[in-house]
Structure formats: C-alpha cells, structure tokens
Design an enzyme around this catalytic site. Structure first.
Site, PDB file in Angstrom:
ATOM      1  N   GLU A 169       2.411  -3.106   0.288  1.00  7.75           N
ATOM      2  CA  GLU A 169       2.579  -2.045  -0.713  1.00  7.75           C
ATOM      3  C   GLU A 169       3.996  -1.491  -0.644  1.00  7.75           C
ATOM      4  O   GLU A 169       4.556  -1.313   0.448  1.00  7.75           O
ATOM      5  CB  GLU A 169       1.612  -0.878  -0.489  1.00  7.75           C
ATOM      6  CG  GLU A 169       0.228  -1.137  -1.003  1.00  7.75           C
ATOM      7  CD  GLU A 169      -0.697   0.061  -0.854  1.00  7.75           C
ATOM      8  OE1 GLU A 169      -0.238   1.201  -1.071  1.00  7.75           O
ATOM      9  OE2 GLU A 169      -1.875  -0.158  -0.519  1.00  7.75           O
ATOM     10  N   GLU A 209      -4.541   0.857   5.569  1.00 10.12           N
ATOM     11  CA  GLU A 209      -4.035   2.158   6.024  1.00 10.12           C
ATOM     12  C   GLU A 209      -5.036   2.961   6.853  1.00 10.12           C
ATOM     13  O   GLU A 209      -5.462   4.056   6.454  1.00 10.12           O
ATOM     14  CB  GLU A 209      -3.549   2.990   4.834  1.00 10.12           C
ATOM     15  CG  GLU A 209      -2.387   2.353   4.111  1.00 10.12           C
ATOM     16  CD  GLU A 209      -1.730   3.272   3.079  1.00 10.12           C
ATOM     17  OE1 GLU A 209      -2.306   4.326   2.755  1.00 10.12           O
ATOM     18  OE2 GLU A 209      -0.638   2.933   2.615  1.00 10.12           O
TER      19      GLU A 209
END
Ligand code: NOJ
Length: 496
Positions: free
Chosen positions: A396, A185
């Site tokens: 995720e 991320e």
C-alpha cells in the site's frame, strides 16, 4: 546501451536506467489495492454472515448515523467494471481481500458459502482471463461477528480459527492465486481496535492490545506454515503479512534513541518476531513497556512473552516483506509539560514522543499526512539492512484527499515522487518487486467514512450505480504502468 545488454544488466544488478529515462525493471509489477468491507457492499446478500463492522455501525449506540459499508462501492455487483478499470490502468496485479463472513458465514469451515465462493471465483477468473494477477489478503480488518463475540483477536483460539479459514481460502483459490497476505496491518487492528478507533471498538490499552499483538502474529505464522507445508509444493506461491510502517527520523541528534524506540513500537512489535534472525520481541520496547506495567502494579508483563516454541513458530514465516507506507514523521522528545498534540494515540503518548513533519516538507490535506518521499527510500534501506529481507512488495501507498475533484494533481505528484524514490531504492540494489497503489477507487475509509478519498477513480456514492470516473492520477498511473517510467516528459504529461 543495446536492449539485450540493458536486460542483462537489469537482471544481474537491478540497474535499469536507459540512456534517457530511468525505468522500472521488467520483473517489477504495478498494481492497485482495495479491501472487502471498503468496497464490496452487499452486506447481507444470500447467506453472508454478519461481520464485526456490520454490527459496529448498525448497532453501536455511540455510532448511530455513522456511514457504513452496507453498499460501499457495490463491487459485489460491479466487479466486472472493476476489472475494466484495472485494464484501463494497465496494471499487472490487483490486491483485494476476502470477506471472512462472506465465505464462512459462521466463522468456521462447517459451512462454506456457495455464493461467497462464486463471487471470489468469478473475480479471480475474470482477472486471470485479462492477465491480471490476483493478490489476496485473507484478513483486512473484518471478522465474523460470531468470532468477535468470542473475543476476536484477544482470544488465543483465534490462532486456530484463522488457520482453519486460511485452509479454506488456499484450498479454493491457491491454484490461481500466487501471492497471499495473511493479516493486513496488525498494528492498526490492535492499536486502534483497542483504543476505540476500529473494531472491536474497545478501550483496553493495557491488556487487550497486547493479546491482539501476539495472537495476530501467531495466526499469521500458522497460516504461513500451513501454506508452506501443504500448498507450496503444489502451487509455488508466496505468503507474508502487510505491516503499516510509518517511517520515523530523529528531529535532532538527541532524539536518535527515542526514534529507535518508536520504530520498535510501530514496526518492531509486528515485524521483529517474523523477520529478525533471532525472532521474539524487540528488546528495547519490551523492556520499556514491561517496566511500565510493573510500575502500574500489573503482575504480568505487558508484552505477553513468547514460549521458545512460539518464537520458533513465528520466526522466518515470510516470503517477502509486505510494506504499507504512507508517510514519514520526525520524532522528538516532548518538552516538560508539552501536550502531545495530534497523535496522542498509538503509543506516542506512552513514549513521550511528539510526531511532526519538518517545516520544509509539504503537509497533506489531513493532519496525519506529510509528504517526504525520500522517507520511503530510507525505510527500504532500513528494512534491507535490519532484516536482510530478500524481497519487498509495497502492498500500500497512496494519497488522502478531502476534496473529490477529478483533477487530483497533488495525488498525481505524490505518486510520481514516491515511485521515483522506490525506483532509486531498486537501483541502490533493494529488491522491491511490486507496488499496489491504495486505492483503485474511493471507498469506505473506516471511521472517517466517505469524507476522505484515496481513489485513482472517483466513485459517486450518491448514485445507485456507483459510477466510477478516472481522475488525473488514474491517467497518470496508466501511463506509468505502460511506459514503466515516472517521468512526465517521457510519458507526455504536462502537469508541472
Ligand atoms: C491502510 C489500510 O490497510 C486501508 O484499509 C486504509 O483504507 C488505508 N490504509 C488508508 O488509510
């Protein structure tokens, strides 16, 4: 349909509907995910170096009394129990991250910690012994403080430092680990990190965040190329990065253009240089932000240009798309004078955009979460159409809760509904090959500490033994991994 024909049709056209229930194809891998600072604890054992999150919570005056990851789930000591839980869940893979300061206490490869090495070797060997595939994230938000002191992601030299670190990780572990995520991320690292929502806890939306944007991509690219050139011929693994990608849909037809800009802002700045055919920054957001910088009197463009060599360095550096998907928002232009409510950060203010859920969607337990499972299917199509990526791994996806109850019906339902949409996308022909649910267990959720939870297992943080207990969602997921089906009737769960 006999089983041979089913297998053949699965292999050839990815359609895996049995006569009764849709099932995930045989190659699809189920997993769960965690990250070092969020679970390991043992922040100062042996020769571990100080990490930037250690420094933030131990020293920053503004954060005095804030919970921290000093002990967290104590996975450093309890990794055997973690493996046991993975077995209970019946997962095929486990995504975890390496703590850079644990492995390289100075941040540099001049000293590799024997203790750090042993810890990760034990974990990897323990997983392999049980037939669970390790998936390693090299950077999941934590960096040696020594490097943060030198500017961290804002210093262009981080690109080389990260490559050096990647070389150590590949050299030590790539014989047993076949999937690596370089950077987790980058959006959060840069957008939150430079708006005081994460380390380095700076407020610098105009320059720092864009240095970080570019340097995370270059660092990823160097680490991918290193693997490609020196390690792939030996180990034949895969390397990519994981992008947080909140999915946006236009609130009204008039918001279509704004939505495209939002997608470029959120994903394009972290995906387009890698996954697009032409590489480089996505043009609309680049123009939008650079015009803004000019109006503000900056002599430099806000999105730091790539040289032609850098464009080539970054372009195509992936083996799959690592997607972190949690939620979907409608995007709409803010009305004149309207205050941009709960999402003033992350550029929505900059874009003059309001992000909100549709009234028909179920809202989650915190304000950044709405449930719109169809969003993930549309997003998978978008990734396929926009970039033509050949493989997607959902690195995720999970459900945030505030209460700690073991009966976490809403998480169970979220997991079921999202997996159902992922399966539909697979049957549409999108090559999603794996899913690592966030998270194996409750853990340290960064700036919100232990006040929220994502765990299939609950963790008793008051108990020195950090006892882990399966929730209903864990029981459900263990049925899914074994039956390869999400349907509750099929797996004998009666929760509706
Ligand atoms: C994304 C991050 O990778 C992870 O560290 C975090 O805990 C989850 N999202 C939930 O917010």
């Amino acid at each position: 349909m006999n089983s041979l024909r089913l297998l053949v049709s699965c292999v050839l056209i990815s359609r895996c509907w049995s006569t009764e229930e849709p099932t995930f194809p045989p190659w699809f891998k189920f997993g769960v995910a965690t990250a070092a600072y969020q679970v390991e604890g043992a922040w100062n054992v042996s020769d571990k170096g100080e990490g930037d999150w250690d420094r933030l919570f131990h020293v920053h005056p503004e954060l005095k009394g804030h919970p921290n990851g000093d002990v967290a789930c104590d996975s450093y000591h309890l990794w055997r129990r973690d493996i046991e839980m993975l077995e209970e869940l019946g997962v095929d893979m486990y995504r975890f991250s390496i703590s850079w300061p644990r492995l390289l206490p100075t941040g540099f490869p001049n000293h590799i910690s024997q203790d750090g090495k042993n810890y990760y070797n034990n974990l990897i060997d323990g997983l392999v012994e049980k037939g669970i595939e390790p998936l390693i994230t090299l950077y999941h938000f934590d960096m040696p403080q020594s490097l943060q002191d030198l500017g961290g992601w804002a210093n262009p030299l981080i690109v080389n430092w990260f490559e050096d670190y990647a070389r150590v990780v590949y050299t030590l572990f790539a014989d047993r680990v076949k999937i690596f995520v370089t950077v987790n991320e980058p959006f959060i690292i840069c957008e939150l990190g430079y708006s005081k929502g994460h380390v380095p806890y700076h407020q610098d939306q105009d320059v720092g965040r864009f240095l970080c944007n570019k340097n995370t991509l270059l660092a990823h690219a160097k680490a991918w190329r290193l693997y490609d050139e020196e390690f792939r011929p030996l180990y034949h693994g895969k390397v990519s990065l994981s992008n947080l990608f909140i999915w946006f849909e236009p609130a009204t037809p008039a918001d279509k253009e704004l939505t495209e800009l939002a997608l470029e802002h959120w994903e394009g700045r972290y995906g387009h240089p890698i996954y697009s055919k032409e590489g480089g920054w996505p043009l609309k957001i680049q123009k939008f932000l650079n015009d803004k910088a000019m109006k503000e009197g900056y002599p430099y463009p806000r999105m730091i240009p790539f040289t032609p060599e850098e464009i080539e360095l970054v372009r195509g550096t992936y083996d799959f798309y690592g997607l972190n998907h949690y939620t979907t928002f409608l995007a709409r232009r803010a009305r004149p004078g309207e205050k941009i409510g709960r999402w003033p950060l992350y550029g929505s203010e900059e874009l003059g955009m309001v992000m909100e859920g549709d009234p028909s969607w179920t809202t989650g337990e915190v304000d950044w979460f709405t449930m719109h499972p169809e969003g993930v299917r549309r997003q998978l199509h978008w990734l396929n159409d926009t970039y033509g990526v050949k493989e997607i791994i959902i690195t995720e996806n999970g459900y945030i809760k505030v209460d700690k109850q073991l009966n976490d019906w809403s998480r169970l339902k979220y997991t079921k509904d999202y997996l159902e949409q992922i399966l539909l996308a697979i049957n549409d022909g999108i090559n999603v090959t794996g899913y690592t649910h966030w998270s194996l267990m409750d853990n340290f959720e960064w700036m919100v500490g232990y006040n929220v939870n994502f765990g299939l297992y609950s963790v008793d943080f008051k108990d020195p033994n950090r006892t882990r207990t399966p929730r209903e969602s864990a029981r459900y997921y263990s049925k899914v991994t074994r039956s390869r089906s999400v349907n509750h009737r099929h797996i004998g769960l009666n929760y509706v």
